[in-house]
Design an enzyme around this catalytic site. Structure first.
Site, short mmCIF file in Angstrom:
data_model
loop_
_atom_site.label_atom_id
_atom_site.label_comp_id
_atom_site.label_asym_id
_atom_site.label_seq_id
_atom_site.Cartn_x
_atom_site.Cartn_y
_atom_site.Cartn_z
N GLN A 1 0.90 -1.13 -0.27
CA GLN A 1 -0.03 -0.01 -0.11
C GLN A 1 0.68 1.26 -0.19
O GLN A 1 2.16 1.20 0.44
CB GLN A 1 -0.68 0.02 1.25
CG GLN A 1 -2.06 -1.20 0.94
CD GLN A 1 -1.44 -2.33 1.92
OE1 GLN A 1 -0.06 -2.53 2.27
NE2 GLN A 1 -2.69 -3.10 2.25
N TRP B 1 5.35 -12.57 -0.26
CA TRP B 1 4.23 -11.85 -0.42
C TRP B 1 4.24 -10.20 -0.53
O TRP B 1 5.08 -9.73 -0.07
CB TRP B 1 3.17 -11.98 1.04
CG TRP B 1 2.51 -13.38 1.18
CD1 TRP B 1 3.01 -14.36 1.93
CD2 TRP B 1 1.59 -13.91 0.29
NE1 TRP B 1 2.28 -15.58 1.67
CE2 TRP B 1 1.51 -15.31 0.72
CE3 TRP B 1 1.12 -13.53 -1.10
CZ2 TRP B 1 0.53 -16.25 -0.01
CZ3 TRP B 1 -0.09 -14.34 -1.63
CH2 TRP B 1 0.01 -15.91 -1.20
N TRP C 1 -5.12 3.90 6.89
CA TRP C 1 -4.36 2.97 7.76
C TRP C 1 -4.57 3.23 9.34
O TRP C 1 -3.97 4.00 9.82
CB TRP C 1 -2.99 2.36 7.49
CG TRP C 1 -2.31 1.43 7.98
CD1 TRP C 1 -2.87 0.22 7.73
CD2 TRP C 1 -1.10 1.50 8.69
NE1 TRP C 1 -1.75 -0.61 8.52
CE2 TRP C 1 -0.77 0.10 8.99
CE3 TRP C 1 -0.17 2.45 9.17
CZ2 TRP C 1 0.25 -0.17 9.61
CZ3 TRP C 1 0.91 2.23 9.74
CH2 TRP C 1 1.17 0.84 10.07
N ARG C 2 -5.17 2.39 10.21
CA ARG C 2 -5.14 2.44 11.45
C ARG C 2 -3.83 1.25 11.67
O ARG C 2 -4.21 0.24 11.45
CB ARG C 2 -6.31 2.15 12.30
CG ARG C 2 -6.05 1.94 13.72
CD ARG C 2 -7.62 1.39 14.59
NE ARG C 2 -7.14 1.21 15.77
CZ ARG C 2 -7.04 -0.03 16.36
NH1 ARG C 2 -7.13 -1.12 15.44
NH2 ARG C 2 -6.49 -0.44 17.61
N GLU D 1 -8.21 0.33 6.36
CA GLU D 1 -7.78 -0.76 7.05
C GLU D 1 -8.01 -0.56 8.62
O GLU D 1 -7.53 0.46 9.07
CB GLU D 1 -6.44 -1.39 6.88
CG GLU D 1 -6.17 -1.88 5.45
CD GLU D 1 -5.09 -2.58 4.86
OE1 GLU D 1 -5.09 -3.87 4.60
OE2 GLU D 1 -3.98 -2.00 5.18
N HIS D 2 -8.29 -1.58 9.40
CA HIS D 2 -8.23 -1.63 10.77
C HIS D 2 -8.95 -0.73 11.75
O HIS D 2 -8.60 -0.61 12.90
CB HIS D 2 -6.59 -1.53 11.37
CG HIS D 2 -5.93 -2.34 10.62
ND1 HIS D 2 -4.35 -2.41 10.16
CD2 HIS D 2 -6.23 -3.89 9.70
CE1 HIS D 2 -3.92 -3.22 9.37
NE2 HIS D 2 -4.83 -4.07 9.13
N GLU E 1 -8.62 -4.66 5.59
CA GLU E 1 -8.10 -5.60 6.44
C GLU E 1 -9.24 -5.16 7.89
O GLU E 1 -8.97 -4.21 7.95
CB GLU E 1 -6.64 -6.10 6.98
CG GLU E 1 -6.11 -6.91 6.01
CD GLU E 1 -4.62 -6.88 6.50
OE1 GLU E 1 -3.69 -7.42 5.64
OE2 GLU E 1 -4.21 -6.38 7.34
#
Length: 880
Positions: free
Chosen positions: A151, A177, A429-430, A463-464, A485
């Site tokens: 990201q 990955w 993003w957290r 995310e998160h 996520e």
């Protein structure tokens, strides 16, 4: 490494004594002057006349410092004037590499050229964040470029000659990955090899060939996208980008002056903007920009420049801001170079954009500060309603962090209130690792909240956060690629429940119940419930209305505490993901969800459309200290009550302030569980005087009383209580729905039908008898006793005619034995079945078929696929 860091430090000291013209390029004959520009000490401008070894020394020193410096306070921009450079360059964290030509072909990196590897983490690129490469050509002698990123690492306006690999290898030559990125407005003359990239978004690009995919690959407006059908390969292809503006960028004109190019708004575009000539757009002189540098910038002097009509460039560094940056002028350009990071110090919104035309904000990292902010970036004030269709605001390469570098807190990271906004690549993003990380430390309720209409977003990574990652309240929204996520660190299920504590978890992608027009392509929602056996009911929740469409959605179980799961992909559709093995326990997909307007909880859409109650009023007869306004306050801790024992004639009246269309009312007394209406009648009126006959009547059977009736259009609703009880009639929340189904008085409740007395038969039959389908024991099963072939069938006799809208065929435990294809037929007499009411393709051990509410005694399921596995089902269930 120490040697080259010393070089950089020495060069930085020269800036304070070097005076430059604000709009002319100074000569840069050696690296000692490469950072002596109007952009400050962390911007290096290279010229092809400089010795290659000197350029290599500086770029190498920056990489050595930044290769693994994930939460570094350093920021760098490495800019190349037009020309050819023979070099071997690698790009680390918080490094922005860009050509200063107007088009990518004017700057060419040759030799070893430019690469991003993941050697610092043994080939694992899932943390290769926060870097940018744009507006240049890459021509490696080897014929291969590696850019292994995840990201917040955009690749824009690139011309890559040869093969492009988007992953790296570990020390044993296994593919490590990587976790998604952006390729936009670029040409790759060879093959693109994603390898182990879990997801990727490509927009308006072209390439020789695209070789593979893992979970979620989305292509919008690409010239020659790969062929294949989701979910295998996992490709989503959209022919054209419906509306877009490419990101603004810094360049040098023919006279040697810095300028900023602002690409034009375009519609229905396919392909690359610069292949057949220069990108269309407007060139702005550097004189029109205020250049902010972290060593001197304050919120006050930035706002003063903006108020004087200046555009704004943020140069590399960290900006601690004590006031909100106010962008109030239409067409203002705010451009970051070198990933500058803005941090609010007092809990204010970091930046606010007014509800005006054509603002462009690009290339920034917005960190939450230690004091809770309502938002980090707010586009338009609350209640914005102007149309900007002809000249929308556009947002490009904006990255939001809550924790990781330091503790941070906000309610929502990005709030879009204006209409017609274009989003072009966000990572919100957290932090799940780094400093200041914990469920009660880095607080973030939502990542993105969209209240404006006709908002279009390309490339949304989110995310998160604690509740809905994305909450979409506006109409006409469009999203192309979504990766999310859900939070790792949920401490327990009880503390993570949505919809007034009735639904497990918060969907990642939530479209509000009142929205009637929304469409999204290519969604991936992933779970790693690290700390507790937490369940999420559905990764995606959208209204079941005809204007809502979801194309290609997937759930992934990455890892987690045993017992954790995402139970459904979207709206209670799609199987659960709960383990890395079997394969269907790790990944589930839904090809399409198209709203029908007939669903309710458990119906085809699973989520109803609740009307927005803003401005509504309520009154009652009799009234009491428990005010009727409590019915509409969204707080289950408050209630309305009649203040006296139930007797016929008590009433509630709701004024919705304008005529609405609706067909369901829910009176929720949960928490006052015995105080539901013992009987009720519902009346409607346009004027609050003339009510006519009751639309519906019924008898309450528990704390949640639902009344469903033919669709009505009215302003006022009156509910009359018709029963008798010593309890006070009390309601905590009253909601009104359109396209509602379920309840005590019509439609489907989503409840499982009792199977008592049912009989099952099959063709063919086997020693795994059909009765096992109905025995409530997942330890037994029915099977066809032969490999799957078209025409195998199951018949269920429910004993009498029943109303239902869903069947579930659960093969869990015989995970590969689900129907490869199926058709569902119904009959009243077991002889005449007519046409199929549903058909589909199984993709995992739990196959769900949903259809319009129907009434029948017999259900026949015909298997239409072919496989060597025996068709096997452990439990067969039917739902209202």
């Amino acid at each position: 490494m120490k040697k080259w860091i010393a070089i950089i430090a020495t060069l930085a000291l020269l800036v304070s004594t070097y005076v430059v013209s604000p709009d002319r390029l100074e000569a840069a004959p050696s690296p000692s002057t490469a950072n002596q520009t109007i952009f400050g000490p962390n911007v290096y401008v290279f010229d092809p006349s400089m010795p290659a070894a000197d350029i290599q020394a500086v770029t190498g020193a920056v990489f050595n410092e930044q290769e693994s410096n994930e939460f570094s306070n350093q920021r760098y921009a490495l800019l190349f004037k037009p020309g050819t450079y023979n070099m071997d360059m690698k790009v680390g964290f918080f490094t922005h590499v860009a050509g200063l030509g107007q088009n990518p072909g004017q700057v060419n990196l040759t030799g070893g050229a430019l690469n991003v590897d993941a050697k610092w983490d043994n080939g694992n690129a899932t943390r290769n964040f926060w870097r940018a490469i744009e507006n240049l050509s890459i021509t490696p002698a080897s014929g291969m470029t590696r850019i292994a990123v995840s990201q917040a690492a955009p690749l824009r306006r690139l011309n890559i000659n040869g093969e492009l690999q988007l992953f790296d290898f570990d020390n044993n030559w296994n593919a490590g990955w990587a976790s998604g990125g952006l390729l936009a407005d670029s040409v790759v003359n060879g093959t693109i090899v994603p390898g182990s990239q879990q997801q990727w978004f490509s927009r308006n690009s072209q390439y020789g060939n695209w070789t593979n995919g893992v979970w979620n690959m989305v292509f919008v407006g690409d010239t020659n996208p790969p062929a294949g059908q989701f979910p295998d390969p996992p490709y989503t292809v959209v022919e054209e980008a419906p509306i877009l503006r490419e990101k603004p960028y810094l360049y040098i004109d023919g006279a040697g002056q810095y300028r900023v190019f602002v690409p034009s708004l375009q519609h229905d575009r396919k392909g690359v903007s610069w292949v057949n000539g220069s990108t269309p757009g407007e060139s702005l002189s550097i004189d029109t920009f205020h250049i902010a540098r972290p060593e001197t910038a304050t919120a006050a002097n930035i706002n003063a420049a903006l108020s004087q009509g200046k555009n704004l460039i943020f140069t590399p560094g960290i900006y601690h801001l004590s006031e909100t940056i106010q962008v109030n002028r239409a067409n203002t350009v705010v451009l970051g170079i070198g990933l500058p990071t803005l941090i609010p110090t007092n809990g204010q919104v970091t930046m606010k954009v007014a509800d005006v035309d054509g603002v462009k904000v690009a290339g920034l990292v917005l960190d939450a500060g230690p004091v809770l902010s309502t938002s980090l970036l707010e586009v338009g004030p609350n209640g914005s309603n102007a149309s900007h269709a002809a000249n929308p605001t556009s947002l490009h390469d904006l990255f939001f962090r809550i924790g990781g570098a330091a503790i941070g807190k906000n309610d929502a990271s990005l709030t879009i209130n204006s209409n017609d906004v274009i989003g072009d690549h966000f990572w919100i993003w957290r932090a799940d690792h780094g400093a200041g990380v914990g469920w009660t430390d880095n607080i973030s309720k939502n990542g993105l909240v969209v209240n404006g209409n006709q908002v279009t977003i390309y490339g949304l990574f989110n995310e998160h956060h604690h509740e809905y990652q994305t909450l979409w309240n506006g109409n006409g929204g469009r999203v192309y690629f979504y990766q999310s996520e859900i939070p790792y660190d949920v401490p327990d299920q009880a503390g993570w429940m949505s919809q007034n504590g009735t639904v497990n978890g918060y969907a990642s992608y939530k479209v509000a119940d009142h929205v009637t027009d929304h469409e999204v392509w290519g969604l991936g929602v992933y779970s790693f419930f690290r700390d507790a056996p937490v369940k999420l009911e559905s990764g995606i929740e959208v209204p079941d209305t005809t204007g809502v469409k979801v194309h290609h959605a997937t759930s992934i179980w990455l890892a987690g505490t045993p017992g954790s799961e995402i139970t459904h992909v979207i709206n209670k559709l799609g199987g659960r993901v709960y383990a890395n093995s079997p394969a269907e326990g790790m990944r589930q997909t839904v090809n399409a969800f198209i709203g029908t307007g007939t669903g309710g909880p458990g119906g085809p859409g699973g989520v109803e459309t609740a009307l927005d109650r803003t401005g509504w009023t309520a009154s009652s007869s009799p009234s009491s200290g428990d005010a009727a306004a409590n019915l509409l306050d969204g707080n289950m801790a408050t209630r309305w009550s009649a203040g006296t024992a139930m007797v016929p004639g008590q009433s509630l009246t709701i004024d919705m302030k304008s005529a609405k269309s609706f067909n369901k009312i829910v009176m929720d007394s949960t928490g006052s569980n015995d105080d539901y209406a013992r009987g009720f009648e519902v009346y409607v009126s346009s004027d609050g005087v003339n009510y006519g006959s009751a639309a519906v009547s019924g008898t309450g059977g528990g704390p949640v009383v639902e009344a469903v009736f033919p669709a009505q259009s009215a302003r006022y609703i009156k509910i009359v209580q018709t029963g008798t009880a010593s309890n006070w009639w009390s309601i905590r929340e009253l909601n009104v729905y359109t396209n509602g189904s379920g309840g005590n008085n019509g439609g489907g409740t989503g409840a499982e039908l009792s199977r008592s007395g049912w009989v099952a038969a099959s063709t063919p039959s086997s020693g795994d008898i059909a009765a096992n389908l109905l025995d409530g024991d997942m330890g037994t099963r029915w099977s066809a006793g032969a490999p799957m072939a078209p025409g195998q069938s199951l018949t269920i006799d429910m004993g009498n005619s029943q109303s239902f809208s869903k069947i579930v065929m659960d093969s869990t435990g015989s995970n590969d034995d689900y129907a490869r294809g199926y058709e569902v037929y119904v009959s009243q007499d077991g002889v005449s079945y007519g046409n199929a009411i549903a058909s589909g393709t199984g993709s995992g051990p739990v196959v769900t078929a949903q259809f319009a509410q129907t009434n029948a005694r017999y259900i026949k399921v015909v298997q239409t696929g072919t496989a060597s596995n025996w068709w096997s089902i452990r439990e067969f269930k039917v739902y209202n």
